[in-house]
Design an enzyme around this catalytic site. Sequence first.
Site, PDB file in Angstrom:
ATOM      1  CD  GLN A  62      42.474  36.822  45.770  1.00 24.64           C
ATOM      2  OE1 GLN A  62      41.430  37.133  45.122  1.00 24.64           O
ATOM      3  NE2 GLN A  62      42.718  37.142  47.195  1.00 24.64           N
ATOM      4  CE  LYS A 109      37.545  35.201  43.239  1.00 24.89           C
ATOM      5  NZ  LYS A 109      37.442  36.215  44.469  1.00 24.89           N
ATOM      6  CG  ASP A 123      34.173  36.272  45.408  1.00 26.49           C
ATOM      7  OD1 ASP A 123      34.948  37.031  45.736  1.00 26.49           O
ATOM      8  OD2 ASP A 123      33.687  36.304  44.180  1.00 26.49           O
ATOM      9  CB  THR A 137      36.903  44.036  54.368  1.00 26.63           C
ATOM     10  OG1 THR A 137      37.308  42.650  54.175  1.00 26.63           O
ATOM     11  CG2 THR A 137      37.280  44.899  52.966  1.00 26.63           C
TER      12      THR A 137
HETATM   13  P1  NDP Z   1      27.416  43.360  50.674  1.00 30.61           P
HETATM   14  O1  NDP Z   1      26.731  42.527  49.941  1.00 30.61           O
HETATM   15  O2  NDP Z   1      27.387  43.171  52.177  1.00 30.61           O
HETATM   16  O3  NDP Z   1      27.252  44.686  50.874  1.00 30.61           O
HETATM   17  C1  NDP Z   1      27.148  45.580  49.520  1.00 30.61           C
HETATM   18  C2  NDP Z   1      26.612  46.970  49.801  1.00 30.61           C
HETATM   19  O4  NDP Z   1      26.547  47.855  48.644  1.00 30.61           O
HETATM   20  C3  NDP Z   1      25.016  46.891  50.084  1.00 30.61           C
HETATM   21  O5  NDP Z   1      24.674  47.872  51.030  1.00 30.61           O
HETATM   22  C4  NDP Z   1      24.431  47.173  48.741  1.00 30.61           C
HETATM   23  O6  NDP Z   1      23.006  47.380  48.640  1.00 30.61           O
HETATM   24  C5  NDP Z   1      25.399  47.888  48.139  1.00 30.61           C
HETATM   25  N1  NDP Z   1      25.078  48.306  46.767  1.00 30.61           N
HETATM   26  C6  NDP Z   1      25.268  47.311  45.998  1.00 30.61           C
HETATM   27  N2  NDP Z   1      25.200  47.665  44.456  1.00 30.61           N
HETATM   28  C7  NDP Z   1      24.879  49.028  44.798  1.00 30.61           C
HETATM   29  C8  NDP Z   1      24.928  50.080  44.015  1.00 30.61           C
HETATM   30  N3  NDP Z   1      24.696  49.875  42.553  1.00 30.61           N
HETATM   31  N4  NDP Z   1      24.756  51.463  44.379  1.00 30.61           N
HETATM   32  C9  NDP Z   1      24.725  51.616  45.665  1.00 30.61           C
HETATM   33  N5  NDP Z   1      24.875  50.696  46.568  1.00 30.61           N
HETATM   34  C10 NDP Z   1      25.023  49.617  46.191  1.00 30.61           C
HETATM   35  O7  NDP Z   1      29.163  43.233  50.355  1.00 30.61           O
HETATM   36  P2  NDP Z   1      30.377  43.769  51.065  1.00 30.61           P
HETATM   37  O8  NDP Z   1      30.229  44.540  51.918  1.00 30.61           O
HETATM   38  O9  NDP Z   1      31.166  42.333  51.489  1.00 30.61           O
HETATM   39  O10 NDP Z   1      31.428  44.259  49.574  1.00 30.61           O
HETATM   40  C11 NDP Z   1      31.375  45.312  49.082  1.00 30.61           C
HETATM   41  C12 NDP Z   1      32.465  45.407  48.358  1.00 30.61           C
HETATM   42  O11 NDP Z   1      33.661  45.179  49.160  1.00 30.61           O
HETATM   43  C13 NDP Z   1      32.412  44.497  47.246  1.00 30.61           C
HETATM   44  O12 NDP Z   1      32.904  45.269  45.950  1.00 30.61           O
HETATM   45  C14 NDP Z   1      33.365  43.423  47.383  1.00 30.61           C
HETATM   46  O13 NDP Z   1      33.787  42.766  46.260  1.00 30.61           O
HETATM   47  C15 NDP Z   1      34.396  44.242  48.196  1.00 30.61           C
HETATM   48  N6  NDP Z   1      34.879  43.490  49.252  1.00 30.61           N
HETATM   49  C16 NDP Z   1      34.521  42.730  50.191  1.00 30.61           C
HETATM   50  C17 NDP Z   1      35.646  41.974  51.041  1.00 30.61           C
HETATM   51  C18 NDP Z   1      34.662  41.530  52.308  1.00 30.61           C
HETATM   52  O14 NDP Z   1      35.403  40.998  53.337  1.00 30.61           O
HETATM   53  N7  NDP Z   1      33.237  41.406  52.539  1.00 30.61           N
HETATM   54  C19 NDP Z   1      36.864  42.010  50.872  1.00 30.61           C
HETATM   55  C20 NDP Z   1      37.428  42.726  49.878  1.00 30.61           C
HETATM   56  C21 NDP Z   1      36.532  43.399  48.986  1.00 30.61           C
HETATM   57  P3  NDP Z   1      21.825  46.549  48.899  1.00 30.61           P
HETATM   58  O15 NDP Z   1      21.704  46.022  50.202  1.00 30.61           O
HETATM   59  O16 NDP Z   1      20.687  47.243  48.310  1.00 30.61           O
HETATM   60  O17 NDP Z   1      22.316  45.383  47.810  1.00 30.61           O
END
Ligand code: NDP
Length: 448
Positions: free
Chosen positions: A111, A126, A166, A209
């Site tokens: 971070q 964190k 988070d 993001t």
């Molecule tokens: P969400 O929980 O909103 O969305 C995650 C998405 O990924 C969902 O559609 C989920 O599906 C899908 N998913 C999870 N596991 C799998 C898998 N094994 N295969 C395929 N699809 C999968 O999270 P975010 O969009 O907020 O975050 C996504 C990523 O971005 C994470 O790595 C997070 O740490 C990172 N991030 C997010 C930020 C933010 O501001 N939100 C900032 C910086 C990084 P399902 O609905 O079925 O669970």
Amino acid sequence: MSYVDEVLEQVKAKNADQPEFLQAVSEVLDSLRPVIDANEELYRKNAILERITEPDRQIMFRVPWVDDNGQVQVNRGFRVQFNNAIGPYKGGLRLHPSVNLSIIKFLGFEQIFKNSLTTLPIGGGKGGSDFDPKGKSDREIMAFCQSFMTELGKYIGADIDVPAGDIGTGAREIGFMFGQYKRIQGMFEGVLTGKGLTWGGSLARTQATGYGLLYLTNALLKDHNIDIAGKTCAVSGSGNVAIYAIEKAQQLGAKPVTCSDSTGWIYDPEGIDVALLKEVKEVKRARLTEYAAARPSAEYHEKKNGEHGVWQYKVDIALPCATQNELDLEDAKMLVANGVISVTEGANMPTTLDATKYLQENGVLFVGGKAANAGGVATSALEMSQNSERLSWSFEEVDGKLKGIMETIYANISDAAKRYGVEGDYVAGANIAGFEKVVDAMLAQGVC
Ligand code: NDP
């Protein structure tokens, strides 16, 4: 032995029981070798690496709370305040059973550099707890959050340390924690980010993001004289990051043709209908089968092991926005064979290390999450600015600043890579640019 190797040995000896933290330190210091070798004498004399790998302080505490059966439960709380050379500590609170000191230190260390890259004045930290919010009632969540904040509240403050959400910490948890902080301290201040819009939250945080990822991708392509308009994109995920990445890609004239969730994926050659996707995922919270059922042009595929999922299609731009390690070496080979131009990470660590190397070696423009998804934390820092000013900016104002920040991040990582002879290596460029700023501040502030 080089300075980097010497410090790596020391860090390993001191933190032998912390594999995640050791991995993060090794990876970051390895990619910083060009800048550290060039300044070895100065950094060694000032013990820069010894200081930057040792948190300012790490706080661990008992979190007792009462469950719905009247039973007292005890969790462990953490806050690692890693480095505040350029601003108050900032970083999320993770609530998940896997949380331990090693994971919190790994995330806090990373971070520092990510926050530095945002161009905004925020240090690295964190925290979290091994508490599992899944299956808990609202009252149990509140009991935990209040107890957690009763202790954490002693160590944080708007100019000291500003935690955010988070995994496991969303709007509900931030609300309960903020309420308890306010009650104990007897004052209303911007001590947490991710707040509700009526009590100090920022417009455009939801989009930040995903939009930020596209602003950076656009800047990257422009720098290589490539127009994003008309390009096809493979996007994974259908959560917060993926939905707003798809929306901004369309606004810039590109055509995202895929999205996915944990059970399967969509291929929609006419382009994802983002309004329908929002309806399915944000309103109904349903599976992607519902998207396919409502859209004749879309194919739904059940996820099976060993398949390439969204990475098998012929696209120009890949945007992994779901989860860690979701784009492996075989997927990378498929993307390259299909002529992909760029891979920019919306998720944290979605591309495996060998896949990253393969993409870079095959001329694909690759920007890792540390830079590409920094729009989220950058907008949290804009929430802090608004709280300090006691003003709320319009959506357009926040979005405009976000765009400027992401373009500057791209320019800075590109420039840092060029200056140290690794032009086009934006992973090294991101670590170097983030590190340089923190080290400058540490040197200026003397031994502390
Ligand atoms: P969400 O929980 O909103 O969305 C995650 C998405 O990924 C969902 O559609 C989920 O599906 C899908 N998913 C999870 N596991 C799998 C898998 N094994 N295969 C395929 N699809 C999968 O999270 P975010 O969009 O907020 O975050 C996504 C990523 O971005 C994470 O790595 C997070 O740490 C990172 N991030 C997010 C930020 C933010 O501001 N939100 C900032 C910086 C990084 P399902 O609905 O079925 O669970």
